[in-house]
Design a protein around this motif. Sequence first.
Motif, PDB file in Angstrom:
ATOM      1  N   ALA A  53       0.846  -1.201   0.000  1.00 38.92           N
ATOM      2  CA  ALA A  53       0.000   0.000   0.000  1.00 38.92           C
ATOM      3  C   ALA A  53       0.876   1.242   0.000  1.00 38.92           C
ATOM      4  N   THR A  54       0.354   2.299  -0.603  1.00 41.01           N
ATOM      5  CA  THR A  54       1.022   3.598  -0.569  1.00 41.01           C
ATOM      6  C   THR A  54       0.615   4.335   0.698  1.00 41.01           C
ATOM      7  N   CYS A  55       1.599   4.899   1.391  1.00 39.40           N
ATOM      8  CA  CYS A  55       1.342   5.638   2.625  1.00 39.40           C
ATOM      9  C   CYS A  55       1.795   7.084   2.466  1.00 39.40           C
ATOM     10  N   ILE A  56       1.121   7.974   3.169  1.00 38.68           N
ATOM     11  CA  ILE A  56       1.506   9.378   3.177  1.00 38.68           C
ATOM     12  C   ILE A  56       1.528   9.878   4.613  1.00 38.68           C
ATOM     13  N   THR A  57       2.326  10.883   4.855  1.00 41.50           N
ATOM     14  CA  THR A  57       2.312  11.540   6.159  1.00 41.50           C
ATOM     15  C   THR A  57       2.797  12.971   6.017  1.00 41.50           C
ATOM     16  N   TRP A  58       2.189  13.838   6.823  1.00 44.48           N
ATOM     17  CA  TRP A  58       2.637  15.226   6.902  1.00 44.48           C
ATOM     18  C   TRP A  58       3.492  15.446   8.144  1.00 44.48           C
ATOM     19  N   GLU A  59       3.819  14.349   8.841  1.00 48.43           N
ATOM     20  CA  GLU A  59       4.698  14.417  10.018  1.00 48.43           C
ATOM     21  C   GLU A  59       6.140  14.327   9.517  1.00 48.43           C
ATOM     22  N   PHE A  60       6.728  15.467   9.191  1.00 48.23           N
ATOM     23  CA  PHE A  60       8.032  15.460   8.523  1.00 48.23           C
ATOM     24  C   PHE A  60       9.168  15.020   9.440  1.00 48.23           C
ATOM     25  N   GLU A  79       0.229   3.544  13.063  1.00 54.90           N
ATOM     26  CA  GLU A  79      -1.107   4.017  13.384  1.00 54.90           C
ATOM     27  C   GLU A  79      -1.553   4.885  12.219  1.00 54.90           C
ATOM     28  N   SER A  80      -2.737   4.607  11.697  1.00 53.94           N
ATOM     29  CA  SER A  80      -3.128   5.212  10.437  1.00 53.94           C
ATOM     30  C   SER A  80      -4.629   5.463  10.375  1.00 53.94           C
ATOM     31  N   THR A  81      -5.024   6.300   9.431  1.00 52.60           N
ATOM     32  CA  THR A  81      -6.408   6.436   9.027  1.00 52.60           C
ATOM     33  C   THR A  81      -6.472   6.185   7.527  1.00 52.60           C
ATOM     34  N   PHE A  85      -7.702   8.982  -2.538  1.00 52.16           N
ATOM     35  CA  PHE A  85      -7.555  10.134  -3.428  1.00 52.16           C
ATOM     36  C   PHE A  85      -7.614   9.651  -4.869  1.00 52.16           C
ATOM     37  N   ARG A  86      -8.594  10.153  -5.620  1.00 46.44           N
ATOM     38  CA  ARG A  86      -8.791   9.733  -7.014  1.00 46.44           C
ATOM     39  C   ARG A  86      -8.910   8.218  -7.120  1.00 46.44           C
ATOM     40  N   ASP A  87      -9.695   7.646  -6.204  1.00 48.83           N
ATOM     41  CA  ASP A  87      -9.988   6.211  -6.154  1.00 48.83           C
ATOM     42  C   ASP A  87      -8.771   5.352  -5.821  1.00 48.83           C
ATOM     43  N   ILE A  88      -7.697   5.974  -5.352  1.00 42.76           N
ATOM     44  CA  ILE A  88      -6.494   5.235  -4.967  1.00 42.76           C
ATOM     45  C   ILE A  88      -6.300   5.350  -3.461  1.00 42.76           C
ATOM     46  N   LEU A  89      -6.096   4.206  -2.810  1.00 43.13           N
ATOM     47  CA  LEU A  89      -5.892   4.188  -1.369  1.00 43.13           C
ATOM     48  C   LEU A  89      -4.525   4.746  -1.013  1.00 43.13           C
ATOM     49  N   ASN A  90      -4.515   5.736  -0.111  1.00 40.79           N
ATOM     50  CA  ASN A  90      -3.280   6.260   0.477  1.00 40.79           C
ATOM     51  C   ASN A  90      -3.462   6.244   1.987  1.00 40.79           C
ATOM     52  N   LEU A  91      -2.762   5.371   2.673  1.00 35.97           N
ATOM     53  CA  LEU A  91      -2.905   5.314   4.124  1.00 35.97           C
ATOM     54  C   LEU A  91      -2.229   6.520   4.751  1.00 35.97           C
ATOM     55  N   LYS A  92      -2.970   7.253   5.553  1.00 29.42           N
ATOM     56  CA  LYS A  92      -2.439   8.449   6.209  1.00 29.42           C
ATOM     57  C   LYS A  92      -1.847   8.038   7.552  1.00 29.42           C
ATOM     58  N   ILE A  93      -0.528   8.099   7.659  1.00 31.70           N
ATOM     59  CA  ILE A  93       0.189   7.585   8.825  1.00 31.70           C
ATOM     60  C   ILE A  93       0.346   8.668   9.892  1.00 31.70           C
ATOM     61  N   ASN A  94      -0.005   8.295  11.116  1.00 31.94           N
ATOM     62  CA  ASN A  94       0.145   9.214  12.255  1.00 31.94           C
ATOM     63  C   ASN A  94       1.405   8.929  13.069  1.00 31.94           C
ATOM     64  N   THR A  95       1.694   7.637  13.288  1.00 31.15           N
ATOM     65  CA  THR A  95       2.891   7.258  14.044  1.00 31.15           C
ATOM     66  C   THR A  95       3.532   6.030  13.412  1.00 31.15           C
ATOM     67  N   ILE A  96       4.848   5.914  13.611  1.00 34.69           N
ATOM     68  CA  ILE A  96       5.610   4.752  13.152  1.00 34.69           C
ATOM     69  C   ILE A  96       6.466   4.274  14.327  1.00 34.69           C
ATOM     70  N   THR A  97       6.373   2.976  14.640  1.00 34.17           N
ATOM     71  CA  THR A  97       7.151   2.423  15.743  1.00 34.17           C
ATOM     72  C   THR A  97       7.903   1.184  15.268  1.00 34.17           C
ATOM     73  N   LYS A  98       9.198   1.168  15.467  1.00 32.21           N
ATOM     74  CA  LYS A  98      10.017   0.029  15.060  1.00 32.21           C
ATOM     75  C   LYS A  98       9.866  -1.113  16.052  1.00 32.21           C
ATOM     76  N   THR A  99       9.766  -2.350  15.540  1.00 29.72           N
ATOM     77  CA  THR A  99       9.758  -3.529  16.406  1.00 29.72           C
ATOM     78  C   THR A  99      11.068  -4.289  16.201  1.00 29.72           C
ATOM     79  N   THR A 100      11.268  -5.299  17.009  1.00 32.73           N
ATOM     80  CA  THR A 100      12.488  -6.114  16.888  1.00 32.73           C
ATOM     81  C   THR A 100      12.279  -7.291  15.936  1.00 32.73           C
ATOM     82  N   LYS A 101      11.060  -7.449  15.453  1.00 32.87           N
ATOM     83  CA  LYS A 101      10.749  -8.572  14.577  1.00 32.87           C
ATOM     84  C   LYS A 101      11.296  -8.335  13.171  1.00 32.87           C
ATOM     85  N   ILE A 102      11.860  -9.374  12.570  1.00 30.53           N
ATOM     86  CA  ILE A 102      12.324  -9.321  11.191  1.00 30.53           C
ATOM     87  C   ILE A 102      11.228  -9.911  10.304  1.00 30.53           C
TER      88      ILE A 102
END
Length: 327
Positions: A53-60, A79-81, A85-102
């Motif tokens: 999926a394509t993701c976007i964020t304004w949290e620079f 964490e996303s909503t 846009f133009r019938d294409i899904l863009n997940l709006k990302i609020n937070t990103i957290t790294k895990t230890t899982k590969i």
Amino acid sequence: MDIKAKISDIDLNDSKTVFKFSGTILELQNEGDPSSKRPIRFTVKFEDSGEVATCITWEFNMLPIIQMAVKETNVYEFESTASVFRDILNLKINTITKTTKISDKKKIVEADDENVLKEQFQDIVKKYVKNTKLQSILNEVLEIPDFYIKPAAKSVHHAYQGGLATHTLGVTKIVMNLYLQYKDKVSLELLIAGAIVHDIGKIYEYTNDGQISFEGSFVGHIPMGISIITSIANSLGIDVSDPVVLQLLGIIASHHGKLEYGSPNVPTTLEELLVSFADNIDASMETAIENLINLPENARTKSIWSLENAQFIKVDNKKLLRNGGTE
């Protein structure tokens, strides 16, 4: 907070409810621009379903995290909503957290057996490449162990161990078929040689697990490939200024086809043009196939950014044709 395992779990009509999902960050499409209110755009592969999926964020302030994540196989939690846009899904990302899982979704499909690949290459060279200079260079290339181990890309196509040789064989077979249409105008020997060496620099650009190597962070696979073939020619006592060798290097330099795609040169010979076409065909087809492989019949992929955001439908045309075009 709801956890979404696959894209179909997301309510595209609900743009307010925050949900979580896990995945690996594949590519940074653009870094955004706060002054023009253009968001950061990147792609994520869902850990559970393997969907992209394509993701976007304004949290620079997330940009350094995203840039680092592209080089890793760690799973991240988002964490996303939903955003359409133009019938294409863009997940709006609020937070990103790294895990230890590969991620266990890194390897999409298994590579062909190393010995089988090597034998196919050797048979092609022995049968069709008669120029002693090209033959000697190719025989050296085919003895490089990493050629059969490294991936062809980090995420977009053939992104698994052995993917480089699998992709290279695909490109070689495609140029051999293209030759049949243009055999009065092009050299089969040079097409085969160029196809085999076009991505050879990726043995240094990537690590075995598909990460960008330290060297690859500074010098891409095209100049690396030119350096490898130049070194092999020198070691064999072959003059690099020989027109045949220069054209081989030219194929490496131009195989991305366009300057904006990372080629130092655009194709200037017919052989360069055909190898660049064959490379694009094999990479594009594999990308589409990888996105379709786990879908049910008649389902549609999400937009694939590397293929101009195209969406592909999984159609069993062999069955349709057997049934006269009706189910």
